[in-house]
Design a protein around this motif. Structure first.
Motif, short mmCIF file in Angstrom:
data_model
loop_
_atom_site.label_atom_id
_atom_site.label_comp_id
_atom_site.label_asym_id
_atom_site.label_seq_id
_atom_site.Cartn_x
_atom_site.Cartn_y
_atom_site.Cartn_z
N PRO A 4 4.01 -10.10 12.14
CA PRO A 4 4.88 -9.52 11.11
C PRO A 4 4.59 -10.06 9.72
O PRO A 4 4.60 -9.32 8.74
CB PRO A 4 6.29 -9.91 11.60
CG PRO A 4 6.14 -10.03 13.08
CD PRO A 4 4.78 -10.57 13.31
N GLY A 5 4.30 -11.38 9.61
CA GLY A 5 4.01 -11.95 8.30
C GLY A 5 2.76 -11.37 7.68
O GLY A 5 2.73 -11.02 6.49
N ASN A 6 1.71 -11.24 8.50
CA ASN A 6 0.47 -10.68 7.97
C ASN A 6 0.62 -9.20 7.63
O ASN A 6 0.01 -8.70 6.68
CB ASN A 6 -0.66 -10.87 8.98
CG ASN A 6 -1.09 -12.32 9.08
OD1 ASN A 6 -0.84 -13.11 8.16
ND2 ASN A 6 -1.74 -12.69 10.17
N TYR A 7 1.44 -8.47 8.40
CA TYR A 7 1.72 -7.08 8.05
C TYR A 7 2.41 -7.00 6.69
O TYR A 7 2.14 -6.11 5.88
CB TYR A 7 2.62 -6.42 9.12
CG TYR A 7 1.85 -5.87 10.28
CD1 TYR A 7 0.94 -4.83 10.11
CD2 TYR A 7 2.02 -6.40 11.55
CE1 TYR A 7 0.23 -4.34 11.18
CE2 TYR A 7 1.30 -5.92 12.62
CZ TYR A 7 0.41 -4.88 12.43
OH TYR A 7 -0.30 -4.40 13.49
N ARG A 8 3.31 -7.97 6.44
CA ARG A 8 3.98 -7.95 5.14
C ARG A 8 2.98 -8.19 4.02
O ARG A 8 3.02 -7.52 2.97
CB ARG A 8 5.06 -9.04 5.12
CG ARG A 8 5.82 -9.06 3.79
CD ARG A 8 6.69 -10.29 3.65
NE ARG A 8 7.10 -10.43 2.25
CZ ARG A 8 7.35 -11.58 1.65
NH1 ARG A 8 7.22 -12.69 2.32
NH2 ARG A 8 7.72 -11.61 0.40
N LEU A 9 2.08 -9.15 4.22
CA LEU A 9 1.05 -9.40 3.22
C LEU A 9 0.25 -8.13 2.92
O LEU A 9 0.07 -7.75 1.76
CB LEU A 9 0.09 -10.49 3.72
CG LEU A 9 0.50 -11.95 3.56
CD1 LEU A 9 -0.53 -12.83 4.25
CD2 LEU A 9 0.65 -12.34 2.10
N ALA A 10 -0.24 -7.50 3.98
CA ALA A 10 -1.08 -6.32 3.80
C ALA A 10 -0.29 -5.18 3.17
O ALA A 10 -0.81 -4.46 2.30
CB ALA A 10 -1.64 -5.89 5.16
N PHE A 11 0.97 -5.03 3.59
CA PHE A 11 1.78 -3.94 3.04
C PHE A 11 2.00 -4.13 1.53
O PHE A 11 1.90 -3.18 0.75
CB PHE A 11 3.12 -3.87 3.75
CG PHE A 11 4.03 -2.78 3.23
CD1 PHE A 11 3.88 -1.48 3.66
CD2 PHE A 11 5.00 -3.06 2.28
CE1 PHE A 11 4.70 -0.47 3.17
CE2 PHE A 11 5.82 -2.06 1.78
CZ PHE A 11 5.67 -0.76 2.24
N GLU A 12 2.30 -5.36 1.13
CA GLU A 12 2.51 -5.62 -0.29
C GLU A 12 1.24 -5.32 -1.09
O GLU A 12 1.30 -4.76 -2.18
CB GLU A 12 2.92 -7.09 -0.50
CG GLU A 12 4.33 -7.42 -0.04
CD GLU A 12 5.39 -6.75 -0.89
OE1 GLU A 12 5.21 -6.69 -2.12
OE2 GLU A 12 6.37 -6.26 -0.33
N GLN A 13 0.08 -5.70 -0.53
CA GLN A 13 -1.17 -5.46 -1.23
C GLN A 13 -1.45 -3.97 -1.38
O GLN A 13 -1.95 -3.53 -2.40
CB GLN A 13 -2.32 -6.14 -0.45
CG GLN A 13 -3.70 -5.95 -1.04
CD GLN A 13 -3.92 -6.77 -2.30
OE1 GLN A 13 -3.02 -7.46 -2.74
NE2 GLN A 13 -5.10 -6.69 -2.87
N VAL A 14 -1.09 -3.19 -0.35
CA VAL A 14 -1.40 -1.75 -0.35
C VAL A 14 -0.34 -0.94 -1.08
O VAL A 14 -0.66 -0.08 -1.91
CB VAL A 14 -1.55 -1.25 1.11
CG1 VAL A 14 -1.67 0.26 1.14
CG2 VAL A 14 -2.76 -1.89 1.77
N ALA A 15 0.93 -1.21 -0.78
CA ALA A 15 2.01 -0.34 -1.27
C ALA A 15 2.68 -0.86 -2.55
O ALA A 15 3.26 -0.07 -3.29
CB ALA A 15 3.07 -0.18 -0.17
N ASN A 16 2.64 -2.16 -2.78
CA ASN A 16 3.29 -2.73 -3.97
C ASN A 16 2.31 -3.61 -4.74
O ASN A 16 2.49 -4.83 -4.84
CB ASN A 16 4.53 -3.55 -3.57
CG ASN A 16 5.55 -2.72 -2.84
OD1 ASN A 16 5.86 -1.61 -3.25
ND2 ASN A 16 6.06 -3.25 -1.73
N PRO A 17 1.24 -3.03 -5.26
CA PRO A 17 0.17 -3.84 -5.87
C PRO A 17 0.61 -4.64 -7.08
O PRO A 17 -0.08 -5.58 -7.48
CB PRO A 17 -0.89 -2.79 -6.25
CG PRO A 17 -0.13 -1.49 -6.36
CD PRO A 17 0.96 -1.58 -5.34
N ASN A 18 1.76 -4.31 -7.68
CA ASN A 18 2.22 -5.04 -8.85
C ASN A 18 3.24 -6.13 -8.52
O ASN A 18 3.76 -6.79 -9.42
CB ASN A 18 2.82 -4.07 -9.88
CG ASN A 18 1.77 -3.12 -10.46
OD1 ASN A 18 0.64 -3.53 -10.71
ND2 ASN A 18 2.14 -1.87 -10.65
#
Length: 357
Positions: free
Chosen positions: A54-68
């Motif tokens: 779950p933590g790594n999914y959060r990292l990846a999601f932030e990078q993809v969906a919330n780049p700012n």
């Protein structure tokens, strides 16, 4: 003729489904956007060799969906110039952003709920991929029909122009099909990894039985069903002496012997490690007397065996257990507490025995 090919493009519109054809980005649906995000999340995890957590999914999601977002910018800085993000660095970024205001307001789910959520997301992703793949096939067939119709046109210049457009669109469609097939394979592999992670989270590493978390989930389901059960709590007698006298590695082997014995004589029923040297067996739709017979067979089998340390031949001795058995409806009575009281009674009576209500 131009109208024909444009109508084909507008009516099918699959060129934008996976972001391959860009003239109509405003038409991208929510499902397509979700598929894009999930695909890029998977690519991010694979590129940095990060585990599916779950933590790594959060990292990846932030990078993809919330780049700012602050976390995305921290990831960007850590991976500048193609540097791979190590798991230790990913953990550090998660810890440092754990106190963000948005996260503080977000309820924390148990790990099993995170896994269930990930499963649902992956199933939705797989369904989206399948739909888009079928649409891609239809789109390609229509383009081929359009190309055949263009062949009948007499104007050589117009025919050549439209054929070039059609050929380009067909090539992009084939590329989309290839990428969709790759995405489907990635989704399937991720589902398998998630299933393995979920199984690991519910399995005791020493005995291979369900652990307390796995047992609790099964027991909660029985409580919701108000199932008729008999439950046996078993505790290894004087197990501390085994650990103190022979070491914890030998103690783990002894626990595996007991787990295998219970699994053998209580086959078909739920056997789990309840904690420490304590085991639990749930007999669905079985009366307490019949449950006692199963546990008594296991107790007698252990009682007749003299265990030795396989490394040095040292005598461990006879290992026994005490047990308490309670019977009733899982959702109506505190059966576990009742079984625990009966286990305590068996201990008080001298150990190596079974007490039932």
């Amino acid at each position: 003729m131009v109208t024909v090919i444009c109508n084909i493009i507008r009516s099918e519109g699959l060129g934008i489904a996976m972001g391959i054809i860009t003239p109509f980005p405003q038409n991208r649906s929510i499902e397509e956007e979700n598929a894009r995000i999930l695909r890029e999340v998977g690519h991010f995890l694979a590129a940095h060799a990060l585990r599916s957590t779950p933590g790594n999914y959060r990292l990846a999601f932030e990078q993809v969906a919330n780049p700012n977002s602050p976390l995305a910018k921290a990831i960007e800085a850590a991976t500048f110039n193609g540097v791979r993000l190590l798991q230790s660095e990913a953990d550090r970024l998660l810890r440092e952003t754990a106190g963000d205001e948005d996260d503080a307001r977000r309820p924390v789910r148990p790990q099993t709920e995170e896994l269930d959520l990930a499963f649902r997301q992956m199933e939705a992703f797989a369904r989206t991929i399948e739909i888009v793949r079928l649409e891609t096939e239809d789109y390609g067939r229509n383009l081929e029909s359009g190309a055949a119709a263009i062949e009948e046109v007499g104007d050589v210049f117009a025919k050549a122009s439209l054929l070039a457009i059609t050929s380009e669109m067909l090539a992009r469609t084939r590329l989309a099909e290839t990428r969709l097939a790759e995405a489907e394979r990635e989704a399937s592999a991720l589902r398998e990894k998630l299933a393995a992670a979920e199984q690991d989270a519910r399995t005791d590493v020493v005995t291979g039985l369900l652990n307390r978390r796995g047992f609790d989930m099964r027991w909660q389901a029985l409580e919701r069903e108000n199932a008729a059960v008999s439950i046996g709590l078993c505790d290894v007698d004087r197990f501390k002496q085994v650990n103190d006298g022979h070491g914890h590695e030998v103690g783990d082997r002894v626990l595996r012997v007991i787990a295998d014995t219970l699994r053998h004589f209580c086959g078909g029923h739920l056997v789990a490690r309840f904690g420490g040297e304590e085991f639990v067996v749930v007999f669905e739709k079985v009366r307490a007397a019949d449950a006692e017979r199963c546990l008594e067979q296991a107790r007698m089998e252990l009682e007749r065996r003299v265990l030795h340390d396989r490394d040095n031949g040292a005598r461990i001795g006879i290992i026994t257990f005490s047990a308490g058995i309670a019977e009733g409806r899982a959702g109506a009575t505190p059966l576990i507490s009742q079984a625990d009281e009966l286990l305590y009674r068996a201990k008080k009576k001298g150990r190596n025995r079974i007490c039932r209500a």
